[in-house]
Design a protein around this motif. Sequence first.
Motif, PDB file in Angstrom:
ATOM      1  N   ASP A 190       0.824  -1.207   0.000  1.00  0.00           N
ATOM      2  CA  ASP A 190       0.000   0.000   0.000  1.00  0.00           C
ATOM      3  C   ASP A 190       0.863   1.264   0.000  1.00  0.00           C
ATOM      4  OD1 ASP A 190      -2.380   1.299  -0.150  1.00  0.00           O
ATOM      5  OD2 ASP A 190      -2.689   1.359   2.009  1.00  0.00           O
ATOM      6  N   VAL A 191       1.845   1.298  -0.899  1.00  0.00           N
ATOM      7  CA  VAL A 191       2.744   2.449  -0.961  1.00  0.00           C
ATOM      8  C   VAL A 191       2.156   3.512  -1.892  1.00  0.00           C
ATOM      9  CG1 VAL A 191       5.012   3.257  -1.704  1.00  0.00           C
ATOM     10  CG2 VAL A 191       4.792   1.067  -0.505  1.00  0.00           C
ATOM     11  N   SER A 192       2.085   4.740  -1.398  1.00  0.00           N
ATOM     12  CA  SER A 192       1.679   5.861  -2.242  1.00  0.00           C
ATOM     13  C   SER A 192       2.718   6.954  -2.108  1.00  0.00           C
ATOM     14  CB  SER A 192       0.312   6.407  -1.809  1.00  0.00           C
ATOM     15  OG  SER A 192      -0.685   5.427  -1.992  1.00  0.00           O
ATOM     16  N   LEU A 193       3.166   7.469  -3.239  1.00  0.00           N
ATOM     17  CA  LEU A 193       4.032   8.647  -3.169  1.00  0.00           C
ATOM     18  C   LEU A 193       3.959   9.419  -4.475  1.00  0.00           C
ATOM     19  CD1 LEU A 193       6.787   7.929  -4.926  1.00  0.00           C
ATOM     20  CD2 LEU A 193       7.452   6.764  -2.827  1.00  0.00           C
ATOM     21  N   ASP A 194       4.332  10.683  -4.412  1.00  0.00           N
ATOM     22  CA  ASP A 194       4.264  11.570  -5.572  1.00  0.00           C
ATOM     23  C   ASP A 194       5.647  12.103  -5.913  1.00  0.00           C
ATOM     24  OD1 ASP A 194       1.512  11.353  -5.774  1.00  0.00           O
ATOM     25  OD2 ASP A 194       1.165  12.987  -4.347  1.00  0.00           O
ATOM     26  N   MET A 195       5.876  12.227  -7.212  1.00  0.00           N
ATOM     27  CA  MET A 195       7.116  12.853  -7.663  1.00  0.00           C
ATOM     28  C   MET A 195       6.763  14.040  -8.534  1.00  0.00           C
ATOM     29  SD  MET A 195       9.301   9.485  -8.692  1.00  0.00           S
ATOM     30  CE  MET A 195      10.641  10.448  -9.372  1.00  0.00           C
ATOM     31  N   HIS A 196       7.334  15.193  -8.198  1.00  0.00           N
ATOM     32  CA  HIS A 196       7.064  16.417  -8.945  1.00  0.00           C
ATOM     33  C   HIS A 196       8.306  16.860  -9.696  1.00  0.00           C
ATOM     34  CE1 HIS A 196       4.111  16.458  -5.649  1.00  0.00           C
ATOM     35  NE2 HIS A 196       3.310  16.980  -6.567  1.00  0.00           N
ATOM     36  N   LYS A 197       8.067  17.528 -10.818  1.00  0.00           N
ATOM     37  CA  LYS A 197       9.194  18.111 -11.543  1.00  0.00           C
ATOM     38  C   LYS A 197       9.851  19.181 -10.677  1.00  0.00           C
ATOM     39  CE  LYS A 197      10.586  20.440 -15.731  1.00  0.00           C
ATOM     40  NZ  LYS A 197      10.208  21.130 -16.955  1.00  0.00           N
TER      41      LYS A 197
END
Lengths: 253, 325
Positions: free
Chosen positions: A23-30
Amino acid sequence: MAELVLSARGMSRRFGGLYANRDVSLDMHKGMLHAVLGPNGAGKSTLINLLSGDLPPSAGQILYRGEDISGWSPDKRSRAGIGRSYQRTNIFPAFTVFENCRLAAQSRAPRALRIFSKAISFADLRDAADRAIAQAGLAERRDVVAATLSHGEQRQLEIAMVLATSPSVLLLDEPLAGMGPEESQSMVALLKKLTPDHAILLVEHDMDAVFAVADVITVMVAGQVLESGPPDQIRDSVAVQEAYLGDGESDDE
Amino acid sequence: MPLARKKSRNYLPLVLLMLALFPIFGSSYYNELIGKIMIMAIFAMSLDLLVGFTGLVSFGHAAFFGVAAYSVVLLSPKYDPGNLLLVLPGAVLTGAAVAFVVGLFVLRTKGIYFIMVTLAFAQMIYFVFHDTPLGGGSDGAFLNVKPELRIGEKVLLDLNEPMQFYYIVLVLLVVAYVFLRVLLRSPLGHALAGIRSNEHRMLSLGFPVFLYKLAGFVTAGGLAGLAGFLSACQYGFVTPEILSWHQSGNVLLMVILGGMGTLNGAAIGAFAFVVLQEVFSALTKHWQLLMGVVIVTVVMVLPGGLSSLPQRLKGLLIGGGNRNG
């Protein structure tokens, strides 16, 4: 808020009954460097393998610029702009540094049907390779056979090859492992320089380096996200301190 | 070039000259033998593209050679010469097309499984020709009249003429060699070398590795088809034996004997194999025993194959000189 590029939503990966990622959630932004910390066996490399497509997820979604790419093959993800480096050096040992990077650049302009042209005659690929080599600090070793490079230099080549593919996302699996202090410093400087134009995920054990470059830090333990936030929040987090210092002996190795 | 070129003499023009002048001195027996060697050299080089340059150890390469040879018989009229411009491309395309279909399946496997599956497909094709009347069953079929190139009434090339045939084989050997050399320095060739070196990394760099391997497999199948075409024309008949696993094994041995991944090695291996076969089978009917001894010896003493012999000798001589000096 910066542009959201790549994100995981409730991503899991099981090996038999064992959850390597749960249940891994993560975000990557420029323009942001997202570092992932955690003890050995926390599932950090699995996370990168899931995002790069080397492993298919058992559940959950991976979104790239809003599109679900969890079913895409690794080569398709790479062509879409998701580049990765490997924890264990994964290069073409018999080729020169230049040819390693030239071949990497060739993946962006394959020209597979131009069988009567010389591969080394295409200036765009040569330039892309030389640029990547210079960025990774290997310019002086350009014409050396990769197998004869030192371990640290092979780590630099590993990064140069990814850069030669001009990716918009960089998934870096312990790029500093095995590097000397000087090489580490120049790699940290390179990461800082690359951050504005890329979305970077950095898995790394070197705490000093991580806190020096990270915009966001996610701490993983036993395949799950323990805490995620800016470096200051992580530094002061009680849960993180416990995971790292509290019961060190029960770390799942 | 930043890399200093190693000083080594290029013997290719000399070899070419010798091959071109050979029929002036040779008897028809030796002309035929050299012709056979040149045909096998094309066949072995086509396999070297897979084994030596892409890292695909195929144990079913006779399939493409064999179907192309059969296509020559099937595409030629029974009692008239076939049209070279139809039969030759037809044979090459047959080899390539069969390689395409087989490749779609076998290239999904790796390592030992790849070896086994290529063998299995080749055996399937062998039994298609062995057990059905398509190509005359187990007896094979005759190519009564060999193809010719005719414009109007004028016959430009006639493969029934041994001299013309010899030089056509020589020209096609050169064409195949140059084609492979050019291919290997192209972007496709570099990508195949990358696949041989590190397939996993090629995938993660964004190369559709399967398609690249398929391209290599089809090219090798087409060139094997060229060799098959010439073989059918040399002997004037085809039997299922040219499709058998012995044939696949022999060509693999030629590549190993000469040295993998050098192209020249494949040609040298073909030369050595055919000559040894000729010599040993004149001595004893158990020639394969002697051949086995030679191959085991070469593999153990010269891991780089016969083509690495000059370098090895030079190394030994220079090494000895240093010790003395």
